[in-house]
Design a protein around this motif. Structure first.
Motif, mmCIF file in Angstrom:
data_model
loop_
_atom_site.group_PDB
_atom_site.id
_atom_site.type_symbol
_atom_site.label_atom_id
_atom_site.label_comp_id
_atom_site.label_asym_id
_atom_site.label_seq_id
_atom_site.Cartn_x
_atom_site.Cartn_y
_atom_site.Cartn_z
ATOM 1 N N GLN A 4 -9.096 -13.966 8.989
ATOM 2 C CA GLN A 4 -8.517 -14.508 7.545
ATOM 3 C C GLN A 4 -9.223 -14.180 6.381
ATOM 4 O O GLN A 4 -10.465 -15.101 6.416
ATOM 5 C CB GLN A 4 -7.775 -16.304 7.146
ATOM 6 N N ASN A 5 -8.399 -13.498 5.872
ATOM 7 C CA ASN A 5 -10.152 -13.254 4.287
ATOM 8 C C ASN A 5 -11.524 -12.793 4.576
ATOM 9 O O ASN A 5 -12.302 -12.423 4.178
ATOM 10 C CB ASN A 5 -10.373 -14.476 4.038
ATOM 11 N N SER A 7 -12.070 -8.421 6.042
ATOM 12 C CA SER A 7 -11.717 -6.565 6.608
ATOM 13 C C SER A 7 -12.080 -6.329 7.192
ATOM 14 O O SER A 7 -12.661 -7.204 8.700
ATOM 15 C CB SER A 7 -12.517 -6.020 5.410
ATOM 16 N N ALA A 26 -2.936 -7.979 9.940
ATOM 17 C CA ALA A 26 -2.387 -8.199 9.237
ATOM 18 C C ALA A 26 -2.112 -9.331 8.730
ATOM 19 O O ALA A 26 -2.002 -10.713 7.267
ATOM 20 C CB ALA A 26 -1.713 -7.611 8.581
ATOM 21 N N ARG A 31 -7.286 -8.329 5.953
ATOM 22 C CA ARG A 31 -7.388 -6.654 4.831
ATOM 23 C C ARG A 31 -7.158 -5.660 6.011
ATOM 24 O O ARG A 31 -8.814 -5.455 6.548
ATOM 25 C CB ARG A 31 -7.892 -6.457 3.790
ATOM 26 N N ASP A 46 2.596 -5.396 5.651
ATOM 27 C CA ASP A 46 2.377 -5.790 4.180
ATOM 28 C C ASP A 46 0.620 -5.776 5.139
ATOM 29 O O ASP A 46 0.148 -6.266 6.151
ATOM 30 C CB ASP A 46 2.507 -7.472 4.255
ATOM 31 N N ASN A 47 -0.297 -6.523 3.878
ATOM 32 C CA ASN A 47 -1.701 -6.227 4.154
ATOM 33 C C ASN A 47 -2.273 -4.773 5.380
ATOM 34 O O ASN A 47 -2.898 -5.427 5.914
ATOM 35 C CB ASN A 47 -1.985 -7.598 4.270
ATOM 36 N N ALA A 49 -3.710 -1.235 5.167
ATOM 37 C CA ALA A 49 -3.213 0.586 3.671
ATOM 38 C C ALA A 49 -3.860 1.572 4.617
ATOM 39 O O ALA A 49 -5.202 1.052 5.405
ATOM 40 C CB ALA A 49 -5.264 -0.218 3.171
ATOM 41 N N ALA A 68 -13.126 -0.335 3.483
ATOM 42 C CA ALA A 68 -13.207 -1.749 3.990
ATOM 43 C C ALA A 68 -14.041 -2.159 3.201
ATOM 44 O O ALA A 68 -13.867 -3.890 3.234
ATOM 45 C CB ALA A 68 -12.960 -1.364 5.132
ATOM 46 N N GLN A 71 -13.642 -4.174 0.205
ATOM 47 C CA GLN A 71 -12.444 -5.388 0.183
ATOM 48 C C GLN A 71 -13.310 -6.460 0.922
ATOM 49 O O GLN A 71 -12.465 -7.340 1.450
ATOM 50 C CB GLN A 71 -11.247 -4.497 0.722
#
Length: 249
Positions: A4-5, A7, A26, A31, A46-47, A49, A68, A71
């Motif tokens: 979690q949280n 890249s 994701a 991310r 979702d989440n 790119a 990456a 972020q």
């Protein structure tokens, strides 16, 4: 290592193993930057790119890593990009295409190393966590690294190279708090396998000792998340094959 949280970079993310992995990471709060040669038909997640990049291009990979890391913190990298054309050393059309051999090595082995090295450079700049850990890289080999079949000389060479780099890469990057592991899948039901008949797929599944089914991309993604979270597994290649040992053909 928490998912979690942070890249994460996943190569080959537009389909198959890479797409399932991107979705799983994701879903657990990462991310994800999904790298692939063609992302035009990649399913929206979702989440996630998508970043169009060729794993044989240092410049394009540096761009993806920079995205990456911006972020960040970038802590997770999963190498799934690869190709698998088959050809015999001496076939009906003559000797194995030498250019094809080089291409498979370039994508599967050199591409894997390039992603690993450039991402490690960025991960090494992140703040250390417990016990000095900063991140983890997971590569994709194949059971063909051990039991390559007829026509797999190039593919097996490339995947054998991925297995071979795993331990020394883990040793090289230990001082930076970066773990390196590899997964060697057996027969996985990917889009490539969807082109063959149901009867043929059933025959492949019957050859797996247990469970007698083809692996799913979700099985691979689950193992990826487990290897990320298990901080004491390092420098290891894990077979995910239902105890399958490939026959010559």
């Amino acid at each position: 290592m928490q998912i979690q949280n942070v890249s994460a970079i996943v190569t080959g993310a537009a389909s198959g193993l890479g797409n399932a992995t991107a979705a799983a990471l994701a879903a657990q709060g990462a991310r994800v930057f999904g790298v692939d040669l063609d992302v035009s038909d990649a399913p929206a997640l979702d989440n996630v790119a998508y970043v169009k990049a060729d794993v044989t291009s240092e410049a394009e990979l540096r761009h993806a890593v920079a995205l990456a890391a911006e972020q960040g913190p970038l802590r997770i990298v999963v190498n799934c990009a690869g190709i698998g054309p088959s050809a015999r050393i001496l076939g009906r059309g003559g000797v194995h295409d030498l250019g094809l051999y080089r291409k498979i090595i370039e994508v599967n082995l050199v591409g894997t190393f390039t992603v690993l090295a450039l991402a490690a450079e960025a991960i090494a700049r992140t703040e250390p966590l417990d016990h000095g850990q900063r991140g983890v890289v997971i590569n994709t080999a194949s059971v063909a690294a051990y039991e390559g079949q007829v026509g797999q000389v190039a593919y097996s060479s490339s995947k054998g190279g991925v297995v071979g780099l795993t331990l020394p890469a883990a040793r090289d990057l230990a001082q930076h708090g970066i773990r390196v592991n590899t997964i060697a899948p057996g027969i996985v039901e990917t889009p490539m396998l969807a082109t063959v008949s149901e009867e043929f797929r059933a025959g492949l599944a019957a050859g797996v000792p247990f469970p007698q089914r083809l692996a799913q991309p979700s099985d691979f993604a689950q193992l990826v998340t487990q290897l990320i979270q298990h901080d004491y597994i390092n420098g290891e290649t894990v077979r995910m094959d239902g105890a399958l040992r490939m026959a010559p053909r």
